[in-house]
Design an enzyme around this catalytic site. Structure first.
Site, PDB file in Angstrom:
ATOM      1  N   LYS A  72       0.876  -1.338   0.158  1.00 58.17           N
ATOM      2  CA  LYS A  72      -0.001  -0.002   0.151  1.00 58.17           C
ATOM      3  C   LYS A  72       0.980   1.125   0.070  1.00 58.17           C
ATOM      4  O   LYS A  72       1.875   1.342   0.646  1.00 58.17           O
ATOM      5  CB  LYS A  72      -0.813   0.154   1.180  1.00 58.17           C
ATOM      6  CG  LYS A  72      -1.822   1.102   1.341  1.00 58.17           C
ATOM      7  CD  LYS A  72      -2.769   1.110   2.741  1.00 58.17           C
ATOM      8  CE  LYS A  72      -3.749   1.983   2.555  1.00 58.17           C
ATOM      9  NZ  LYS A  72      -4.695   2.012   3.651  1.00 58.17           N
ATOM     10  N   SER A 150      -9.957   2.300   2.743  1.00 58.47           N
ATOM     11  CA  SER A 150      -8.976   2.758   1.775  1.00 58.47           C
ATOM     12  C   SER A 150      -8.139   2.015   0.931  1.00 58.47           C
ATOM     13  O   SER A 150      -7.327   2.271   0.101  1.00 58.47           O
ATOM     14  CB  SER A 150      -8.307   3.815   2.617  1.00 58.47           C
ATOM     15  OG  SER A 150      -7.468   3.114   3.552  1.00 58.47           O
ATOM     16  N   SER A 174     -10.235   0.015   6.926  1.00 57.95           N
ATOM     17  CA  SER A 174      -9.690   0.009   5.553  1.00 57.95           C
ATOM     18  C   SER A 174      -9.187  -1.132   5.073  1.00 57.95           C
ATOM     19  O   SER A 174      -8.233  -1.060   3.779  1.00 57.95           O
ATOM     20  CB  SER A 174      -8.413   1.535   5.618  1.00 57.95           C
ATOM     21  OG  SER A 174      -9.287   2.491   5.644  1.00 57.95           O
TER      22      SER A 174
END
Lengths: 474, 95
Positions: A72, A150, A174
């Protein structure tokens, strides 16, 4: 699922059925084919080939040697830029490596790229990124779906088979919500299990790193790799990390599962209530005792979260001032002008909204009414869980109130968007470990997720319950 | 209405974010609706409840008080948009 697992791939590499180069070249091919999904903010084939070259020269035994992992783009990496999906960090090249990614490098994994996310991890659809939306790989043609957020890029990378595992971060859901939307496994461990060092901070009392994978066994292998004490994170826990994978045990006979009545929320689609019931029935058949529990402050979790998280974000994001790193506006007649224009042009709409609300609730005269009040309610929410866990070993709920929704839906009304996290936020506030596993489909054949929550640092119980449910579902 | 034009300007100034008129209006609307929504926390009796700021149940260890050198100024300055003779450079603040 036909996709090869990390566990199987490790065996195949070990027995020389495939080579590191073959494995990763196959993977590179798929990444290039799936370019349209916009999974990566940063991808460089050359960089991957360089990593393969280096590993081929390395004769030492490493646990994850040659395994393609997606990162990420909130984790600082020396070998790749780090943007947090924000214009304000567009040109940021960290001079240091985050704790979590360093652990993965030490074990010999190959970083395939940096995945897309909501800007500074603020969002539930990966649609607030400066670098555009990510498309859920399960979308039908011409009907693009959101991957959740997210960590939507990481969830999509696993779902599209572009890696054998991915890192994510979870502040209010997330990891778990995008895992549910993309039909993969996602675990957020206990607050403090993985060091936050080198992760761009959003809400420090909630942020926690975790893992996406194809299945529960793989998640148990990868989580062990990224967990551990680190003195550079003042809330990092100094505990022994068990070998989750070796200890996996799908025999749940005699255990007690808690079913919180407050998670039956009006307006939840029938299909989601149905898979929840199905999961409970499966557990019952396995000799698990079903215990109805109450978490009375559940309905206050979202408003509590949306005070605490923006407050901490407004403080954490003060560092982006156009002086030390990243973007600086061209309009800089004075120092104050420079700050104000840099931040106005560098941050996106949702990030600014949260900085403004956070600044308001922390400002003189409002601190007690909002921030302090929210911290007190947070205590009551955590106490609810502590009481409940005296009566049960783990808790089972749905992960999200819907399956993946169409891209760009739910954008105008912030509160409607925040409701995505209704089932994931309470455990975040309480710092508890939670996993989402695919369990059933809706009428459009989209995956739905079941969430399993455990006691602090009882990831093993969470994995055991998850693997047990997963094996009975397959 | 909790947030009016004056309040939003004050918060924007504290946040060092320049807003144009259209944005100010949008944020007034957004922030008011969010603040109305979080108002429900007032239903909860929190008398004698300790505010929770650190959720970790583990004992947070102290580190040894020894100095170490982890960054060189060169590395720290590497990403600076503007730098001068080993320092961050900003627009002139004194005439």
């Amino acid at each position: 699922m036909s996709k090869s697992s990390l566990k199987q791939t490790l065996k195949d590499l070990d027995s020389k059925k495939i080579s590191i180069r073959e494995l990763n070249q196959d993977n590179l091919k798929r990444i290039k084919e799936k370019d349209n999904l916009n999974v990566f903010i940063h991808f460089s084939e050359e960089n991957v080939l360089k990593q393969i070259d280096n590993l081929e020269k390395d004769n030492s035994a490493k646990k994850l040697k040659g395994i393609p992992i997606a990162i990420k783009d909130l984790f600082c990496t020396k070998s790749m830029p780090t943007t947090a999906a924000s214009k304000i960090l567009e040109n940021f090249n960290p001079t240091y490596e985050s704790f979590v990614t360093q652990k993965l490098l030490d074990e010999g994994s190959i970083f395939v790229g940096k995945t897309n996310l909501d800007e500074f991890a603020m969002g539930s659809a990966t649609n607030t990124s400066f670098f555009g939306n990510t498309i859920n790989p399960l979308s039908k043609e011409n009907e693009p779906l959101a991957p959740g957020g997210s960590s939507g890029g990481s969830a999509a990378a696993v779902a599209a088979d572009l890696c054998l595992g991915a890192t994510g971060t979870d502040t209010g859901g997330s990891i778990r919500q995008p895992a549910s939307f993309c039909g993969v496994v996602g675990i957020k461990p206990t607050y403090g299990l993985c060091s936050r060092w080198g992760i761009a901070a959003f809400a420090s009392s909630l942020d926690q790193a975790g893992i996406f994978s194809h299945n529960v066994e793989d998640a148990s292998i990868l989580l062990q790799s990224i967990a551990g004490f680190d003195q550079r994170d003042s809330t990092s826990a100094k505990i022994d990390i068990p070998n989750y994978f070796e200890n996996l045990d799908d025999d749940l006979n005699g255990k007690t599962v808690g079913i919180p009545k407050e998670y039956s929320i009006d307006g939840t689609p029938m299909e989601i209530s149905q898979i929840w019931e199905d999961a409970i029935k499966v557990l019952e058949k396995k000799g698990v005792k079903i215990k109805n529990i109450s978490l009375p402050h559940t309905k206050y979790a979202l408003p509590t979260y949306y005070i605490i998280a923006p407050a901490e974000a407004s403080s954490n994001l003060a560092r982006y001032d156009g002086v030390k790193y990243g973007f600086r506006s061209e309009e800089i007649d004075s120092l104050d002008e420079m700050y104000e224009n840099t931040r106005a042009q560098g941050f996106g709409r949702e990030v600014k909204r949260r900085i403004l609300i956070g600044t308001y609730v922390l400002s003189a005269g409002y601190y007690d009414a909002y921030y302090l009040k929210a911290q007190k309610v947070r205590k009551l929410i955590a106490d609810d869980f502590n009481k409940a866990f005296k009566e049960c070993d783990f808790i089972v709920t749905p992960t999200a109130p819907s399956a993946a929704f169409p891209l760009n839906e739910k954008q105008n009304d912030p509160i409607k968007m925040y409701l995505n996290d209704v089932f994931t936020v309470p455990a975040s506030l309480a710092g508890l470990p939670g996993i989402s596993i695919p369990f059933g489909k809706d009428k459009n054949n989209l995956p739905l997720g079941i969430q399993i929550l455990g006691k602090h640092f009882d990831e093993q119980q969470v994995f055991n319950a998850a693997v047990s449910l997963e094996r009975s579902y397959e | 209405m909790k947030i009016d034009k004056n309040t939003i300007n004050k918060i924007a100034r504290l946040s060092r974010i320049k807003l144009d008129d259209k944005e100010s209006e949008d944020y007034i609307k957004d922030l008011n609706s969010i603040l109305d929504w979080v108002e429900q926390l007032n239903e909860v009796n929190t008398e004698n409840v300790e505010p929770l700021s650190n959720i970790s149940s583990s004992i947070l260890p102290k580190r040894e008080d020894v100095s170490n050198d982890t960054n060189s100024s060169e590395e720290i300055l590497e990403n600076a948009p503007d730098k001068l003779e080993g320092f961050f450079a900003v627009p002139k603040v004194v005439e």
